[in-house]
Design an enzyme around this catalytic site. Sequence first.
Site, PDB file in Angstrom:
ATOM      1  N   GLY A  99      27.672  61.868  45.079  1.00 60.25           N
ATOM      2  CA  GLY A  99      26.846  61.402  43.960  1.00 60.25           C
ATOM      3  C   GLY A  99      27.517  60.265  43.171  1.00 60.25           C
ATOM      4  O   GLY A  99      27.242  59.858  41.959  1.00 60.25           O
TER       5      GLY A  99
ATOM      6  N   GLY B 227      25.762  32.579  71.681  1.00 61.65           N
ATOM      7  CA  GLY B 227      24.391  32.584  72.095  1.00 61.65           C
ATOM      8  C   GLY B 227      24.384  34.616  72.697  1.00 61.65           C
ATOM      9  O   GLY B 227      24.755  35.158  72.005  1.00 61.65           O
ATOM     10  N   GLY B 228      23.758  34.452  73.885  1.00 60.74           N
ATOM     11  CA  GLY B 228      23.655  35.597  74.682  1.00 60.74           C
ATOM     12  C   GLY B 228      25.083  36.352  74.691  1.00 60.74           C
ATOM     13  O   GLY B 228      25.058  37.487  74.705  1.00 60.74           O
TER      14      GLY B 228
ATOM     15  N   GLU C 171      35.275  49.640  48.526  1.00 65.00           N
ATOM     16  CA  GLU C 171      36.244  49.137  47.496  1.00 65.00           C
ATOM     17  C   GLU C 171      35.439  48.420  46.316  1.00 65.00           C
ATOM     18  O   GLU C 171      35.840  47.136  45.821  1.00 65.00           O
ATOM     19  CB  GLU C 171      37.478  48.368  47.694  1.00 65.00           C
TER      20      GLU C 171
ATOM     21  N   SER D 251      29.287  44.203  46.827  1.00 68.46           N
ATOM     22  CA  SER D 251      29.436  42.684  46.373  1.00 68.46           C
ATOM     23  C   SER D 251      28.681  43.159  44.904  1.00 68.46           C
ATOM     24  O   SER D 251      28.770  42.174  43.995  1.00 68.46           O
ATOM     25  CB  SER D 251      28.406  42.054  47.247  1.00 68.46           C
TER      26      SER D 251
HETATM   27  N1  CAA Z   1      41.934  47.869  34.762  1.00 66.81           N
HETATM   28  C1  CAA Z   1      42.016  48.788  33.747  1.00 66.81           C
HETATM   29  N2  CAA Z   1      41.055  49.324  33.370  1.00 66.81           N
HETATM   30  C2  CAA Z   1      39.754  49.337  33.530  1.00 66.81           C
HETATM   31  C3  CAA Z   1      39.510  48.303  34.694  1.00 66.81           C
HETATM   32  C4  CAA Z   1      40.191  47.718  35.172  1.00 66.81           C
HETATM   33  N3  CAA Z   1      40.268  46.914  36.200  1.00 66.81           N
HETATM   34  N4  CAA Z   1      37.893  48.310  34.786  1.00 66.81           N
HETATM   35  C5  CAA Z   1      37.416  49.058  33.524  1.00 66.81           C
HETATM   36  N5  CAA Z   1      38.612  49.586  32.986  1.00 66.81           N
HETATM   37  C6  CAA Z   1      38.339  50.625  31.963  1.00 66.81           C
HETATM   38  C7  CAA Z   1      37.484  49.940  30.577  1.00 66.81           C
HETATM   39  O1  CAA Z   1      38.488  48.974  30.039  1.00 66.81           O
HETATM   40  C8  CAA Z   1      37.050  50.908  30.095  1.00 66.81           C
HETATM   41  O2  CAA Z   1      38.183  51.339  29.154  1.00 66.81           O
HETATM   42  P1  CAA Z   1      37.780  52.039  27.632  1.00 66.81           P
HETATM   43  O3  CAA Z   1      36.690  53.131  27.906  1.00 66.81           O
HETATM   44  O4  CAA Z   1      39.122  52.451  27.098  1.00 66.81           O
HETATM   45  O5  CAA Z   1      37.131  51.183  27.021  1.00 66.81           O
HETATM   46  C9  CAA Z   1      36.729  52.004  30.997  1.00 66.81           C
HETATM   47  O6  CAA Z   1      37.623  51.499  31.915  1.00 66.81           O
HETATM   48  C10 CAA Z   1      35.326  51.984  31.675  1.00 66.81           C
HETATM   49  O7  CAA Z   1      34.980  50.741  32.129  1.00 66.81           O
HETATM   50  P2  CAA Z   1      33.624  50.275  32.388  1.00 66.81           P
HETATM   51  O8  CAA Z   1      32.705  50.766  31.088  1.00 66.81           O
HETATM   52  O9  CAA Z   1      33.580  48.913  33.021  1.00 66.81           O
HETATM   53  O10 CAA Z   1      33.176  51.378  33.475  1.00 66.81           O
HETATM   54  P3  CAA Z   1      31.753  51.605  34.442  1.00 66.81           P
HETATM   55  O11 CAA Z   1      31.578  53.100  34.393  1.00 66.81           O
HETATM   56  O12 CAA Z   1      30.722  50.736  33.585  1.00 66.81           O
HETATM   57  O13 CAA Z   1      32.199  51.024  35.560  1.00 66.81           O
HETATM   58  C11 CAA Z   1      31.974  49.573  37.514  1.00 66.81           C
HETATM   59  C12 CAA Z   1      32.217  49.907  36.098  1.00 66.81           C
HETATM   60  C13 CAA Z   1      32.633  48.007  37.896  1.00 66.81           C
HETATM   61  C14 CAA Z   1      30.861  49.791  38.141  1.00 66.81           C
HETATM   62  C15 CAA Z   1      33.054  50.347  38.236  1.00 66.81           C
HETATM   63  O14 CAA Z   1      32.734  51.578  38.343  1.00 66.81           O
HETATM   64  C16 CAA Z   1      33.374  50.047  39.775  1.00 66.81           C
HETATM   65  O15 CAA Z   1      34.272  49.322  40.084  1.00 66.81           O
HETATM   66  N6  CAA Z   1      32.810  50.813  40.699  1.00 66.81           N
HETATM   67  C17 CAA Z   1      32.870  50.380  41.994  1.00 66.81           C
HETATM   68  C18 CAA Z   1      33.975  51.573  42.643  1.00 66.81           C
HETATM   69  C19 CAA Z   1      34.443  51.299  43.955  1.00 66.81           C
HETATM   70  O16 CAA Z   1      34.946  50.235  44.058  1.00 66.81           O
HETATM   71  N7  CAA Z   1      34.596  52.311  44.849  1.00 66.81           N
HETATM   72  C20 CAA Z   1      35.310  52.158  45.849  1.00 66.81           C
HETATM   73  C21 CAA Z   1      35.960  53.567  46.316  1.00 66.81           C
HETATM   74  S1  CAA Z   1      37.524  53.231  47.254  1.00 66.81           S
HETATM   75  C22 CAA Z   1      36.824  52.915  48.888  1.00 66.81           C
HETATM   76  O17 CAA Z   1      36.075  52.077  48.910  1.00 66.81           O
HETATM   77  C23 CAA Z   1      37.109  53.863  50.031  1.00 66.81           C
HETATM   78  C24 CAA Z   1      38.198  53.609  50.853  1.00 66.81           C
HETATM   79  O18 CAA Z   1      38.884  54.582  51.288  1.00 66.81           O
HETATM   80  C25 CAA Z   1      38.597  52.106  51.048  1.00 66.81           C
END
Ligand code: CAA
Length: 380
Positions: free
Chosen positions: A129, A339-340, A363, A366
């Site tokens: 989730g 192609g094919g 990670e 997009s």
């Molecule tokens: N560096 C430091 N702090 C950060 C940060 C960063 N890059 N990004 C956000 N923060 C901090 C913010 O400053 C904020 O801090 P405060 O509460 O103190 O102000 C806090 O984190 C929350 O930030 P957001 O409000 O921006 O958080 P959000 O819940 O809205 O999330 C998001 C934003 C961009 C959608 C983020 O959740 C995200 O990147 N999601 C994608 C997750 C992802 O990449 N998952 C991949 C998992 S790994 C994988 O793929 C598997 C593998 O094994 C390869």
Amino acid sequence: MQFELSEQQRMIRDMARDFANREIVPIAAELDAEERFPKEIVKQMGELGFMGMNVPEKWGGAGLDMVCYALAMEEVSRACASCGVIMSVNNSLVCWPLETYGDDAQREKFLKPLAQGKLLGAYCLSEPGAGTDAASQSTTAKLDGDTWVLNGMKNFITNGANADVLIVFAQTDPALKHKGIAAFIVEATAEGFSVIRKEEKMGIRASDTAQLAFDNVRVPADQLLGQVGQGFKVAMSTLDGGRIGIASQALGVSAAAYEAARLYSLQREQFGRPIAKFQAIQWKIADMATRLEAARLLTWRAAWAKDQGGRYSEEAAMAKLYASEASHFITNEAVQVFGGNGYSKEYPVERHFRDAKITEIYEGTSEAQRMVISALELKK
Ligand code: CAA
């Protein structure tokens, strides 16, 4: 501004290219077909210093800059995207947070062998989730005396079934939302840890992607990574570096597909001449080459920005977004040039096409990269 690689960077790229051509290219198709985890390649990458490239030598790493890492990642992924992601996760998602947020005892015990390639790491953030909405962690961590007790499930974990050490994110207090998340160092030998299943995947089939369960897993208090409440920051800042690794992986896949298509267009004849003589193909070559180069420049800039210190979230997100979408485009065009034959497993471009897709998803999709970029742009 200068666009030349340093002597050391060129040396690392050449070394990685030689290794990949000699050891990985000949078995890449077989690894993919058999979905076989490349243990022997991981061992060799460890010996070459590729499993902890940016970790200081003091902690078992190669002590190289991020551009060297991007170059080596591209070369390994050019040969085999599965080998690329195994290397990327260990370097960016495991060694980096251990070095950055760990204490010396944690660095000695975990970082050193991980950077030396003696142990393998995994990064456990995603849950059934909690995909793009990574802050919605349901895995819980409760303190019981001097031990944390973890319960929950993690999804799509690269290296999950082969890892020795896992960085696991869990919620210590749901009322605090993302400010209640903490990061833990968990050993795969811990009681209550299990691999539920391995995904059957479209691409990167030689790397394992697993669903993991944590059932009352007891983690000693000294294996808390960073502070309670700091976990979301650990996760996000770690992913900034990880995204440069995935951009480099996408570059490698693109470069392999592009070069295969370029050479094929020069030797494949139709209507009495090589297909490279037709403008329809020439334009594909031009568009592929241009996007590949643009992706490389964005990726190297992000790697350079990381080396300068300070925040580089936007550079990393732009590099990952562009390089992965370019990889989708380039591998698709490469199949079209073939192609094919491009649709047949006799040629490597169908593997590149399947491997490219994941770079737009893991990670951070997009869409997640666009969220990061637009949020930072609109704050300016
Ligand atoms: N560096 C430091 N702090 C950060 C940060 C960063 N890059 N990004 C956000 N923060 C901090 C913010 O400053 C904020 O801090 P405060 O509460 O103190 O102000 C806090 O984190 C929350 O930030 P957001 O409000 O921006 O958080 P959000 O819940 O809205 O999330 C998001 C934003 C961009 C959608 C983020 O959740 C995200 O990147 N999601 C994608 C997750 C992802 O990449 N998952 C991949 C998992 S790994 C994988 O793929 C598997 C593998 O094994 C390869």
